[in-house]
Scaffold this motif. Structure first.
Motif, PDB file in Angstrom:
ATOM      1  N   GLN A  28      51.467  38.707  43.867  1.00 29.07           N
ATOM      2  CA  GLN A  28      50.522  39.285  42.909  1.00 29.07           C
ATOM      3  C   GLN A  28      49.087  38.961  43.306  1.00 29.07           C
ATOM      4  N   CYS A  29      48.889  37.750  43.763  1.00 31.62           N
ATOM      5  CA  CYS A  29      47.537  37.386  44.208  1.00 31.62           C
ATOM      6  C   CYS A  29      47.099  38.265  45.373  1.00 31.62           C
ATOM      7  N   LYS A  81      48.142  41.281  45.989  1.00 31.14           N
ATOM      8  CA  LYS A  81      47.885  42.616  45.457  1.00 31.14           C
ATOM      9  C   LYS A  81      46.513  42.673  44.775  1.00 31.14           C
ATOM     10  N   ARG A  82      46.211  41.602  44.016  1.00 34.00           N
ATOM     11  CA  ARG A  82      44.900  41.591  43.337  1.00 34.00           C
ATOM     12  C   ARG A  82      43.764  41.560  44.344  1.00 34.00           C
ATOM     13  N   GLU A  83      43.944  40.785  45.384  1.00 30.35           N
ATOM     14  CA  GLU A  83      42.911  40.736  46.409  1.00 30.35           C
ATOM     15  C   GLU A  83      42.755  42.096  47.085  1.00 30.35           C
ATOM     16  N   GLU A  84      43.869  42.764  47.321  1.00 29.73           N
ATOM     17  CA  GLU A  84      43.813  44.095  47.924  1.00 29.73           C
ATOM     18  C   GLU A  84      43.123  45.090  46.996  1.00 29.73           C
ATOM     19  N   GLU A  85      43.415  44.963  45.705  1.00 28.41           N
ATOM     20  CA  GLU A  85      42.782  45.865  44.722  1.00 28.41           C
ATOM     21  C   GLU A  85      41.281  45.587  44.645  1.00 28.41           C
ATOM     22  N   LYS A  86      40.925  44.296  44.663  1.00 29.65           N
ATOM     23  CA  LYS A  86      39.497  43.972  44.626  1.00 29.65           C
ATOM     24  C   LYS A  86      38.781  44.505  45.874  1.00 29.65           C
ATOM     25  N   ARG A  87      39.462  44.363  47.009  1.00 26.40           N
ATOM     26  CA  ARG A  87      38.854  44.877  48.248  1.00 26.40           C
ATOM     27  C   ARG A  87      38.662  46.386  48.165  1.00 26.40           C
ATOM     28  N   ARG A  88      39.677  47.098  47.635  1.00 24.54           N
ATOM     29  CA  ARG A  88      39.573  48.565  47.508  1.00 24.54           C
ATOM     30  C   ARG A  88      38.468  48.937  46.532  1.00 24.54           C
ATOM     31  N   CYS A  89      38.362  48.188  45.450  1.00 28.08           N
ATOM     32  CA  CYS A  89      37.315  48.478  44.464  1.00 28.08           C
ATOM     33  C   CYS A  89      35.925  48.252  45.042  1.00 28.08           C
ATOM     34  N   ARG A  90      35.789  47.163  45.847  1.00 37.09           N
ATOM     35  CA  ARG A  90      34.485  46.917  46.460  1.00 37.09           C
ATOM     36  C   ARG A  90      34.126  48.052  47.428  1.00 37.09           C
ATOM     37  N   PRO A 120      45.003  28.246  46.088  1.00 36.46           N
ATOM     38  CA  PRO A 120      45.859  28.519  47.254  1.00 36.46           C
ATOM     39  C   PRO A 120      46.453  27.256  47.872  1.00 36.46           C
ATOM     40  N   SER A 121      45.631  26.184  48.003  1.00 34.52           N
ATOM     41  CA  SER A 121      46.153  24.942  48.576  1.00 34.52           C
ATOM     42  C   SER A 121      47.144  24.272  47.626  1.00 34.52           C
ATOM     43  N   VAL A 122      46.868  24.411  46.301  1.00 36.16           N
ATOM     44  CA  VAL A 122      47.792  23.852  45.315  1.00 36.16           C
ATOM     45  C   VAL A 122      49.148  24.532  45.414  1.00 36.16           C
ATOM     46  N   VAL A 123      49.145  25.853  45.472  1.00 34.06           N
ATOM     47  CA  VAL A 123      50.388  26.614  45.554  1.00 34.06           C
ATOM     48  C   VAL A 123      51.108  26.313  46.871  1.00 34.06           C
ATOM     49  N   GLU A 124      50.352  26.241  47.939  1.00 34.89           N
ATOM     50  CA  GLU A 124      50.966  25.964  49.243  1.00 34.89           C
ATOM     51  C   GLU A 124      51.631  24.584  49.250  1.00 34.89           C
ATOM     52  N   ASN A 125      50.923  23.589  48.730  1.00 33.64           N
ATOM     53  CA  ASN A 125      51.469  22.240  48.649  1.00 33.64           C
ATOM     54  C   ASN A 125      52.692  22.196  47.739  1.00 33.64           C
TER      55      ASN A 125
END
Length: 550
Positions: free
Chosen positions: A453-454, A456-465, A415-420
């Protein structure tokens, strides 16, 4: 023994003779008077001579005293003496000897002074010791010391001038060797004595000679500077032509004595004959020859430049239409309306600009590669964590565990790499006022899509948990009611990846009596599964999060 003859005896003998001859008294008186007169004359002459001698003696004494006084004054000495002629003569002789010796000293020193003065003045006239006039009125030690001090000053000045002349001659000799010019002829034009190798004639040290030597050095240094600049220009032209024509190294080494001077300063150039006129003429001929050869290969060189330009753009993921560019070049060359040298120069400018632009993109591209590597590891980790058999003792399991550990660390920094990276891209675009394209696509769009996409993946992981938590809660309720825990279904939210990762352990797939597929590892024990009541369709069994189970 006969008695001595006296005046009385002679007078007595004269009386006897007169008596014998019967001389009269008058004659006798007359003769005696004559004798007396003769005696007086003799005495008178004697007295006069003695008086004159006395006067001469007094004059000599006075002259000697005057001469002594003059010598004492001239020599600057003090002398005391008695007024005796013998003592005065001794002192006078001594003072005369001192004066003669002092005159010789004065004459020698004045001769040297006159000679050095003449050399400094550059009169070119020989000085004789006779010509050195000595002031005999002032022969004092003080005057002699002053002359000696003046002589030392002149000798020091002569030594300094001679040293300056020799230094100038040494500099001219060094420049003559570098420029391959005749040293003796050069210095002979300044003064003939400077080219006398046998030292028959002393070197000229006059102001005019030193000034002319300085002028010669200035002219030779200017000539050296001009020749070096010309040779450096020819050397740079040679190097560029070699690069263009890809001249073999062994051919280039033949003129190392020239190309080695390209980056040299004037003071660093001291090789014998390296700036000779024939060397410059040879380089001019070589450059002219290579220019003629370049003209015959210009078309090939143009396309090599185009290929180099394309490789630069390709290396930094910049869009370039190679086919269209080559077609334009072919049209220009075939038309004959363009000078190929100008075209090649223009392409060199384009290459320099492309290199400059690629350098401005380098920092961003390095971070893009780091991000791409992290994203690749992120994808691999996702696939790896979906493998239920990843902890088995299969081949490569240990390496995969290590890789997963490193991947998690790397992913945590993404995340910091992408932000930078986004900040740098925006700054670059603001400075250049153009979008930053990466393989024809704006890099910001790629990064924003990746960020989406990241999320969305985090949202999907949260829903799966959340689904997993509900399923486990339902399973626990069923176990409390029926006494045994139903088998856990594969979570519906876990998609099956079609990617296979190198080294990922794979178990054996088989079907249970209830019709569910289970992955079995080599060391897993089998458990009988009793299902007393079907699980509602709105519950999905999820595997435990890898980080928790691990």
């Amino acid at each position: 023994m006969p008695s001595p003859t006296t005046c009385g005896s002679l007078l007595q003998e004269l009386q006897v003779i007169w008596d014998e001859i019967g001389e009269s008294d008058s004659e006798r008186d007359k003769m005696l008077l004559e004798l007396e007169q003769d005696c007086l004359d003799i005495y008178r002459r004697k007295v006069e001579r003695t008086r004159k001698y006395k006067a001469d003696l007094h004059q000599s004494l006075a002259d000697a005293e005057a001469e002594i006084a003059c010598l004492v004054s001239a020599l600057g000495e003090h002398a005391s003496f008695s007024r005796q002629i013998s003592a005065i003569r001794s002192i006078l002789e001594d003072l005369r000897s001192k004066k003669e010796q002092r005159i010789k000293e004065f004459s020698g020193i004045q001769f040297q002074i006159a000679q050095i003065s003449s050399e400094i003045a550059g009169n070119g006239q020989s000085i004789n010791s006779v010509d050195a006039q000595v002031d005999e009125c002032d022969l004092t030690v003080k005057k002699l010391g002053e002359l000696k001090a003046h002589l030392r000053e002149l000798q020091n000045e002569k030594n300094l001038r001679l040293q300056k002349v020799n230094n100038n001659l040494s500099t001219i000799h060094e420049l003559s060797l570098v420029l391959s010019i005749n040293f003796l002829e050069t210095v002979n034009e300044v003064h003939p004595s400077l080219s006398d190798s046998k030292n028959v004639q002393s070197k000229s040290i006059s102001n005019d000679t030193i000034a002319r030597l300085t002028g010669v050095i200035h002219l030779l240094k200017q000539e050296k500077q001009q020749r070096l600049q010309k040779l450096q220009s020819l050397g740079n032209a040679l190097i560029k032509l070699w690069d263009l024509l890809e001249t073999p190294v062994n051919e280039q080494r033949k003129v190392d004595h020239v190309t080695s001077l390209v980056s040299s300063s004037v003071d660093e150039v001291s090789m014998l004959g390296c700036l000779a006129l024939d060397v410059i003429e040879q380089m001019e001929v070589e450059v002219e020859h290579l220019n003629e050869y370049k003209a015959s290969k210009m078309k090939e060189l143009v396309f090599k430049r185009q290929h180099e330009l394309e490789e630069i753009y390709k290396g930094v993921h910049m869009d370039v239409d190679s086919d269209a560019a080559r077609q334009i070049l072919i049209s220009l060359i075939d038309s004959g309306n363009v000078d190929l040298s100008d075209l090649l120069s223009s392409m060199d400018d384009q290459i320099a600009k492309a290199k400059e632009e690629s350098l401005s993109r380098k920092d961003i591209l390095d971070k893009v590669e780091k991000w791409k590597h992290g994203a690749k590891e992120e994808q691999w980790l996702d696939d790896y964590e979906k493998d239920e058999n990843r902890y088995s003792a299969g081949r490569g399991a240990h390496k995969n565990l290590k890789r997963a550990e490193k991947a998690r660390i790397l992913i945590s920094k993404l995340p910091s790499v992408v932000e930078n990276l986004i900040a740098k891209v925006k700054a670059w675009e603001a400075e250049k006022r153009i979008p930053f394209l990466y393989d024809k696509v704006p890099l910001l769009s790629i990064l924003e899509e990746y960020t989406t996409q990241c999320q969305k993946r985090e949202e999907e992981k949260r829903r799966c948990r959340e689904q997993k938590r509900l399923q486990e809660q339902f399973a626990a309720e069923q176990e409390a009611i029926y006494g045994s825990r139903p088998s856990i279904k594969k979570p519906l939210c876990q998609s099956t990846s079609t990617n296979t990762m190198a080294g990922t352990p794979v178990g054996r797939r088989f079907t249970t009596p209830s019709g569910r597929h289970v992955i079995s590892g080599g060391k897993e024990r089998r458990e009988s599964i009793r299902v007393t009541k079907p699980i509602p369709l709105n519950y999905v069994a999820l595997p435990k999060d890898d980080s928790v189970s691990h």
